[in-house]
Design a protein around this motif. Structure first.
Motif, short mmCIF file in Angstrom:
data_model
loop_
_atom_site.label_atom_id
_atom_site.label_comp_id
_atom_site.label_asym_id
_atom_site.label_seq_id
_atom_site.Cartn_x
_atom_site.Cartn_y
_atom_site.Cartn_z
N LEU A 114 -5.75 14.48 -3.97
CA LEU A 114 -5.01 13.22 -3.91
C LEU A 114 -5.33 12.46 -2.62
CD1 LEU A 114 -1.63 14.48 -5.33
CD2 LEU A 114 -3.14 12.80 -6.40
N ALA A 115 -5.48 13.19 -1.52
CA ALA A 115 -5.83 12.54 -0.24
C ALA A 115 -7.20 11.87 -0.34
CB ALA A 115 -5.82 13.57 0.89
N VAL A 116 -8.13 12.53 -0.99
CA VAL A 116 -9.46 11.95 -1.19
C VAL A 116 -9.37 10.69 -2.04
CG1 VAL A 116 -11.72 12.34 -2.27
CG2 VAL A 116 -10.69 14.13 -0.85
N GLU A 117 -8.57 10.75 -3.09
CA GLU A 117 -8.38 9.60 -3.99
C GLU A 117 -7.77 8.42 -3.24
OE1 GLU A 117 -8.41 7.90 -7.97
OE2 GLU A 117 -9.32 9.72 -7.19
N LEU A 118 -6.77 8.68 -2.42
CA LEU A 118 -6.12 7.61 -1.65
C LEU A 118 -7.10 6.98 -0.66
CD1 LEU A 118 -2.64 9.22 -0.96
CD2 LEU A 118 -3.13 7.28 -2.46
N LYS A 119 -7.90 7.81 -0.02
CA LYS A 119 -8.89 7.29 0.93
C LYS A 119 -9.92 6.42 0.20
CE LYS A 119 -11.51 8.84 4.88
NZ LYS A 119 -10.55 8.38 5.87
N ARG A 120 -10.33 6.87 -0.98
CA ARG A 120 -11.31 6.11 -1.77
C ARG A 120 -10.74 4.76 -2.20
NH1 ARG A 120 -12.71 5.47 -6.93
NH2 ARG A 120 -11.15 6.84 -7.82
N LYS A 121 -9.44 4.71 -2.43
CA LYS A 121 -8.79 3.46 -2.85
C LYS A 121 -8.45 2.56 -1.66
CE LYS A 121 -8.04 4.70 -7.26
NZ LYS A 121 -8.48 4.01 -8.42
N GLY A 122 -8.68 3.04 -0.43
CA GLY A 122 -8.47 2.21 0.74
C GLY A 122 -7.07 2.26 1.33
N VAL A 123 -6.30 3.29 0.99
CA VAL A 123 -4.96 3.43 1.53
C VAL A 123 -5.07 4.02 2.94
CG1 VAL A 123 -2.72 4.57 1.24
CG2 VAL A 123 -3.95 3.69 -0.75
N GLY A 124 -4.32 3.45 3.87
CA GLY A 124 -4.35 3.91 5.26
C GLY A 124 -3.79 5.31 5.42
N ASP A 125 -4.14 5.95 6.53
CA ASP A 125 -3.73 7.33 6.78
C ASP A 125 -2.21 7.50 6.80
OD1 ASP A 125 -6.37 8.09 6.91
OD2 ASP A 125 -6.48 8.02 9.10
N ASP A 145 0.81 -1.22 0.00
CA ASP A 145 0.00 0.00 0.00
C ASP A 145 0.85 1.27 0.00
OD1 ASP A 145 -2.35 -1.36 -0.18
OD2 ASP A 145 -3.07 -0.88 1.83
N ALA A 146 1.99 1.26 0.68
CA ALA A 146 2.85 2.45 0.71
C ALA A 146 3.39 2.74 -0.69
CB ALA A 146 3.99 2.26 1.70
N GLY A 147 3.88 1.73 -1.36
CA GLY A 147 4.39 1.91 -2.72
C GLY A 147 3.29 2.28 -3.70
N TYR A 148 2.12 1.65 -3.53
CA TYR A 148 0.98 1.96 -4.37
C TYR A 148 0.59 3.43 -4.20
CZ TYR A 148 -3.90 2.16 -5.88
OH TYR A 148 -5.07 2.52 -6.47
N ALA A 149 0.55 3.91 -2.95
CA ALA A 149 0.17 5.29 -2.68
C ALA A 149 1.17 6.27 -3.29
CB ALA A 149 0.06 5.52 -1.17
N GLU A 150 2.46 5.99 -3.15
CA GLU A 150 3.48 6.87 -3.72
C GLU A 150 3.35 6.95 -5.24
OE1 GLU A 150 7.40 5.85 -2.38
OE2 GLU A 150 6.81 6.00 -0.28
N GLY A 151 3.16 5.81 -5.87
CA GLY A 151 3.01 5.79 -7.33
C GLY A 151 1.76 6.52 -7.79
N LEU A 152 0.66 6.32 -7.08
CA LEU A 152 -0.59 6.98 -7.44
C LEU A 152 -0.48 8.49 -7.30
CD1 LEU A 152 -4.02 5.88 -7.37
CD2 LEU A 152 -3.70 7.76 -5.80
N VAL A 153 0.12 8.94 -6.19
CA VAL A 153 0.27 10.39 -5.97
C VAL A 153 1.14 11.00 -7.06
CG1 VAL A 153 1.38 12.07 -4.43
CG2 VAL A 153 -0.18 10.38 -3.49
N ARG A 154 2.26 10.37 -7.34
CA ARG A 154 3.16 10.90 -8.36
C ARG A 154 2.47 10.95 -9.73
NH1 ARG A 154 7.12 8.37 -6.73
NH2 ARG A 154 6.70 6.40 -7.76
N ALA A 155 1.81 9.87 -10.10
CA ALA A 155 1.17 9.80 -11.42
C ALA A 155 0.02 10.79 -11.56
CB ALA A 155 0.68 8.38 -11.67
N LYS A 156 -0.86 10.85 -10.57
CA LYS A 156 -2.03 11.74 -10.68
C LYS A 156 -1.63 13.21 -10.59
CE LYS A 156 -5.35 8.54 -10.56
NZ LYS A 156 -6.56 8.43 -11.30
N HIS A 157 -0.57 13.50 -9.82
CA HIS A 157 -0.12 14.89 -9.72
C HIS A 157 0.49 15.33 -11.04
CE1 HIS A 157 1.34 18.58 -7.97
NE2 HIS A 157 2.56 18.29 -8.37
N GLU A 158 1.31 14.45 -11.64
CA GLU A 158 1.98 14.82 -12.89
C GLU A 158 1.03 14.82 -14.08
OE1 GLU A 158 5.28 12.16 -13.21
OE2 GLU A 158 6.31 13.06 -11.50
N SER A 159 0.17 13.82 -14.17
CA SER A 159 -0.66 13.70 -15.37
C SER A 159 -1.91 14.57 -15.32
CB SER A 159 -1.06 12.25 -15.61
OG SER A 159 -1.94 11.80 -14.60
N ARG A 160 -2.56 14.64 -14.15
CA ARG A 160 -3.82 15.38 -14.06
C ARG A 160 -3.70 16.68 -13.29
NH1 ARG A 160 -8.03 11.67 -11.75
NH2 ARG A 160 -9.30 13.52 -12.02
#
Length: 193
Positions: A104-115, A82-97
């Protein structure tokens, strides 16, 4: 018409029954094998959080104990992180969108990543990164042929949807409008003496 053959038939013999394999006999698949299959199929397509995998298994009625056991094993071998998944998701969504930390915090929570994992992943984006992304979004969306009031309203709404604070959004849009006005007054022919 004697001797004429109809398509699809062989010399008068009845068609053979299809081969019945083990899958047709075993109506109840092994829950652990099913859980592993679901996880591997989903992880092959894209990285997933532990919660996303658990939800997919629950939809297929995999018992919760089996789900936990399989996901624990996948975590141990590094397939679920989950930590690696969260880092990749944050980097990708910040750069692409161009999403801001709040979105991004809302997106991570929706995907079930812990606080804790979410906070660590969001720490890779600072205020300067966020402002640079917002400026890039504004530059891409800016249209010279549109009324500045309409343009400002649309751009403020866009930045708000992407999670930028109202203060930052208003400041950056105001700067874009001011720059646009300054550039239009500097058009060729305006400095003739």
């Amino acid at each position: 018409m004697t001797g004429a053959r109809r398509p699809g038939r062989r010399s008068g013999r009845a068609p053979e029954p299809p081969d019945v394999g083990a899958a047709a006999v075993d109506a109840e698949p092994d829950p652990e094998q099913l859980a592993r299959s679901i996880a591997l199929r989903l992880l092959t397509a894209a990285p997933r959080s532990r919660q996303q995998l658990a939800e997919a298994m629950a939809r297929r009625d995999v018992p919760e104990a089996v789900t936990e056991r399989v996901l624990d094993r996948f975590t141990d071998v590094g397939l679920v992180d989950d930590a690696g998944y969260a880092e990749g998701l944050v980097r990708a969504k910040h750069e692409s969108r161009g999403l801001a930390r709040r979105a991004l915090a809302v997106e991570l929570k929706r995907k079930g990543v812990g606080d804790e994992d979410a906070r660590a992943a969001l720490a890779q984006i600072d205020d300067a990164d966020e402002e640079a992304a917002a400026r890039e979004l504004l530059a891409r969306r800016w249209r010279r042929d549109l009324d500045p009031v309409v343009q400002s309203r649309r751009l403020l709404a866009m930045l708000g949807r992407k999670g930028y604070s109202p203060g930052m959004a208003a400041r950056l849009v105001r700067e874009m409008v001011d720059d646009s006005r300054a550039q239009s007054s500097d058009q060729p022919g305006s400095d003739l003496d």
